[in-house]
Design an enzyme around this catalytic site. Sequence first.
Site, PDB file in Angstrom:
ATOM      1  NE  ARG A 129      -4.327  -1.822   1.760  1.00  0.00           N
ATOM      2  CZ  ARG A 129      -4.553  -2.641   2.560  1.00  0.00           C
ATOM      3  NH1 ARG A 129      -3.776  -2.603   3.551  1.00  0.00           N
ATOM      4  NH2 ARG A 129      -5.274  -3.523   2.123  1.00  0.00           N
ATOM      5  CE  LYS A 176      -0.795  12.710 -15.972  1.00  0.00           C
ATOM      6  NZ  LYS A 176      -1.071  13.074 -17.664  1.00  0.00           N
ATOM      7  CD  GLU A 203       7.008  14.424 -23.678  1.00  0.00           C
ATOM      8  OE1 GLU A 203       6.177  15.162 -23.794  1.00  0.00           O
ATOM      9  OE2 GLU A 203       6.672  13.271 -23.480  1.00  0.00           O
ATOM     10  CE  LYS A 257       5.021  16.515 -15.784  1.00  0.00           C
ATOM     11  NZ  LYS A 257       5.035  15.102 -16.445  1.00  0.00           N
ATOM     12  CD  GLU A 298      -4.025  14.808 -17.161  1.00  0.00           C
ATOM     13  OE1 GLU A 298      -2.742  14.606 -17.119  1.00  0.00           O
ATOM     14  OE2 GLU A 298      -4.614  14.022 -17.624  1.00  0.00           O
ATOM     15  NE  ARG A 357      -0.092  16.347 -14.550  1.00  0.00           N
ATOM     16  CZ  ARG A 357       0.534  15.569 -13.660  1.00  0.00           C
ATOM     17  NH1 ARG A 357       0.331  15.727 -12.273  1.00  0.00           N
ATOM     18  NH2 ARG A 357       1.502  14.868 -13.955  1.00  0.00           N
ATOM     19  CG  ASN A 367      -2.453  14.511 -21.379  1.00  0.00           C
ATOM     20  OD1 ASN A 367      -1.427  13.879 -20.927  1.00  0.00           O
ATOM     21  ND2 ASN A 367      -3.459  14.973 -20.545  1.00  0.00           N
ATOM     22  CG  HIS A 408       1.313  12.990 -24.816  1.00  0.00           C
ATOM     23  ND1 HIS A 408       1.776  14.154 -25.091  1.00  0.00           N
ATOM     24  CD2 HIS A 408       2.293  12.529 -24.156  1.00  0.00           C
ATOM     25  CE1 HIS A 408       3.219  14.230 -24.539  1.00  0.00           C
ATOM     26  NE2 HIS A 408       3.530  13.141 -24.141  1.00  0.00           N
ATOM     27  CG  HIS A 433       0.042   8.017 -25.368  1.00  0.00           C
ATOM     28  ND1 HIS A 433      -0.578   8.548 -24.092  1.00  0.00           N
ATOM     29  CD2 HIS A 433       1.436   7.987 -25.169  1.00  0.00           C
ATOM     30  CE1 HIS A 433       0.124   8.903 -23.132  1.00  0.00           C
ATOM     31  NE2 HIS A 433       1.404   8.746 -23.670  1.00  0.00           N
ATOM     32  CG  HIS A 481       6.921   8.855 -24.733  1.00  0.00           C
ATOM     33  ND1 HIS A 481       5.622   8.391 -24.548  1.00  0.00           N
ATOM     34  CD2 HIS A 481       6.948  10.153 -24.396  1.00  0.00           C
ATOM     35  CE1 HIS A 481       5.135   9.290 -24.184  1.00  0.00           C
ATOM     36  NE2 HIS A 481       5.594  10.467 -23.899  1.00  0.00           N
TER      37      HIS A 481
HETATM   38  N1  LIG Z   1       4.796   9.881 -15.854  1.00  0.00           N
HETATM   39  C1  LIG Z   1       4.886  11.092 -16.893  1.00  0.00           C
HETATM   40  O1  LIG Z   1       4.547  11.977 -16.618  1.00  0.00           O
HETATM   41  C2  LIG Z   1       5.349  10.753 -18.312  1.00  0.00           C
HETATM   42  C3  LIG Z   1       5.669  11.985 -19.139  1.00  0.00           C
HETATM   43  C4  LIG Z   1       6.336  11.537 -20.295  1.00  0.00           C
HETATM   44  C5  LIG Z   1       6.874  10.347 -20.793  1.00  0.00           C
HETATM   45  N2  LIG Z   1       6.528   9.364 -19.692  1.00  0.00           N
HETATM   46  C6  LIG Z   1       7.050   7.910 -20.348  1.00  0.00           C
HETATM   47  O2  LIG Z   1       8.371   7.676 -20.253  1.00  0.00           O
HETATM   48  C7  LIG Z   1       8.576   6.764 -21.005  1.00  0.00           C
HETATM   49  C8  LIG Z   1       9.789   7.308 -21.893  1.00  0.00           C
HETATM   50  O3  LIG Z   1      10.793   7.700 -21.157  1.00  0.00           O
HETATM   51  P1  LIG Z   1      12.345   7.429 -21.864  1.00  0.00           P
HETATM   52  O4  LIG Z   1      12.304   7.971 -23.158  1.00  0.00           O
HETATM   53  O5  LIG Z   1      13.373   8.019 -20.827  1.00  0.00           O
HETATM   54  O6  LIG Z   1      12.388   5.756 -21.943  1.00  0.00           O
HETATM   55  P2  LIG Z   1      13.458   4.924 -21.480  1.00  0.00           P
HETATM   56  O7  LIG Z   1      13.359   4.724 -20.056  1.00  0.00           O
HETATM   57  O8  LIG Z   1      13.185   3.578 -22.245  1.00  0.00           O
HETATM   58  O9  LIG Z   1      14.840   5.436 -21.831  1.00  0.00           O
HETATM   59  C9  LIG Z   1      15.162   5.412 -23.058  1.00  0.00           C
HETATM   60  C10 LIG Z   1      16.566   4.755 -23.490  1.00  0.00           C
HETATM   61  O10 LIG Z   1      17.618   5.498 -22.990  1.00  0.00           O
HETATM   62  C11 LIG Z   1      18.489   4.654 -21.982  1.00  0.00           C
HETATM   63  N3  LIG Z   1      19.346   5.517 -21.106  1.00  0.00           N
HETATM   64  C12 LIG Z   1      18.428   6.077 -19.964  1.00  0.00           C
HETATM   65  N4  LIG Z   1      19.384   6.899 -19.511  1.00  0.00           N
HETATM   66  C13 LIG Z   1      20.290   6.576 -20.019  1.00  0.00           C
HETATM   67  C14 LIG Z   1      21.745   7.259 -19.862  1.00  0.00           C
HETATM   68  N5  LIG Z   1      22.047   7.899 -18.920  1.00  0.00           N
HETATM   69  N6  LIG Z   1      22.894   6.628 -20.682  1.00  0.00           N
HETATM   70  C15 LIG Z   1      22.670   5.638 -21.651  1.00  0.00           C
HETATM   71  N7  LIG Z   1      21.540   5.202 -21.888  1.00  0.00           N
HETATM   72  C16 LIG Z   1      20.184   5.754 -20.993  1.00  0.00           C
HETATM   73  C17 LIG Z   1      17.286   3.417 -21.634  1.00  0.00           C
HETATM   74  O11 LIG Z   1      17.858   2.313 -20.924  1.00  0.00           O
HETATM   75  C18 LIG Z   1      16.583   3.462 -22.666  1.00  0.00           C
HETATM   76  O12 LIG Z   1      17.094   2.636 -23.704  1.00  0.00           O
HETATM   77  C19 LIG Z   1       7.428   6.347 -21.863  1.00  0.00           C
HETATM   78  O13 LIG Z   1       7.044   5.090 -21.166  1.00  0.00           O
HETATM   79  C20 LIG Z   1       6.533   7.383 -21.259  1.00  0.00           C
HETATM   80  O14 LIG Z   1       5.279   7.035 -21.462  1.00  0.00           O
HETATM   81  C21 LIG Z   1       5.911   9.443 -18.649  1.00  0.00           C
END
Ligand SMILES: NC(=O)c1ccc[n+]([C@@H]2O[C@H](COP(=O)([O-])OP(=O)(O)OC[C@H]3O[C@@H](n4cnc5c(N)ncnc54)[C@H](O)[C@@H]3O)[C@@H](O)[C@H]2O)c1
Length: 358
Positions: free
Chosen positions: A116, A138, A180, A218, A228, A232, A236, A239, A243, A256
Amino acid sequence: MKYIEAQNYKLEIGSLVNSSLSELLKSSYAKSKKVIIVDENTKEYCLDALITNFDDLKEAEVILLPVGEENKQLFIVQNVWEALTEYGVGRHDLIINLGGGVITDMGGFIASCYKRGCDFINIPTSLLSMVDASLGGKTGVNLGYYKNQIGVFSNPVALFLDPSFLETLPDDEYLSGYAEMIKHGLISDAQLFTDVINCMNGEFEFNEELLIRCIEVKNKIVLIDPNEKGIRKILNFGHTIGHVIEGFYMESSISHGHAVAIGMVMEAYISMKKNGLSEIEYMTIENSILGFYGLPKFSDEDIQEMIEMLQNDKKNSNNEIKCCLLKSIGDCTYDQVVSEKIFLETFLHFKNKQINLN
Ligand SMILES: NC(=O)c1ccc[n+]([C@@H]2O[C@H](COP(=O)([O-])OP(=O)(O)OC[C@H]3O[C@@H](n4cnc5c(N)ncnc54)[C@H](O)[C@@H]3O)[C@@H](O)[C@H]2O)c1
């Protein structure tokens, strides 16, 4: 060190060794078990910097997750919960998410539901997770190809953002993060949009100030509307379609940010058609974004499938597809009802534009 006032947690930007992490570990978590969640890349490139600099983490359990969006799924979460149980992790212990948005989204969700709710810290290592995913509360996972369908709002106890982790980030992941940043400009600050594009064009080097401006966009929006219910939603922008593209092309690994970039161009096109965005501004957006992010190729059948996927978007209500649309660069509206017919016209318009998908 830059300190930003976030919801109910510490947000520090700067070298991790100068942050309050050490003090936090020694004070609030001195007797707690510590677990660090990484993926294959952050284990290789980022974990050492954490463990070697913080004695309190030398005994931490490390949980390694497989890289990639396709692994942001419940079965992985269940495996981690089982591992936490095996390690005897309790409610007063601490989880540290060290990685990109997949790790911070999934790790936050894992921590928030385990027994929890157990405390977690986010240490984002990709540009995208620094400017977006790791802040705002999120957390969650995908359900098959449907993005982020399962999740909760839950904040870390602290967010430490050290830009030096970006040194090992591959170029295409930088590009993903820039999408982003472009979005933050498009929805709220025309000058920021121009500055991000100029930086991408090589007019000046990526710098911490630009990073901070994006984070502040942000963070300010989240502070006003954490759950949201209103404003907020503008975060999106891009997105709704983004998405669907990300889910549809999950097997071919479109990032992404890349999917969101295409989503932003297409939603800007809809904004021009029905929300008063001028043609000149639309063309600026299209030219700026498509110069960096190739359009995926889609057939008529693909379009049909993607439109069906749009019906499951989380923002929908009363069987209507709701979208964020621009009025101008820097000014975004939300809860705009967009018909399937308009989405269809938009997809068809982009269908024949040239492809450059790596
Ligand atoms: N929670 C939210 O508000 C929110 C907002 C935007 C995106 N997201 C989510 O975030 C995700 C995308 O994030 P992302 O692009 O970071 O994806 P990810 O976590 O897959 O990272 C992208 C790639 O970079 C690599 N990587 C990360 N840091 C590294 C470093 N310092 N050196 C070398 N490689 C590195 C990872 O291993 C991966 O291969 C999606 O799932 C998306 O839905 C969430």
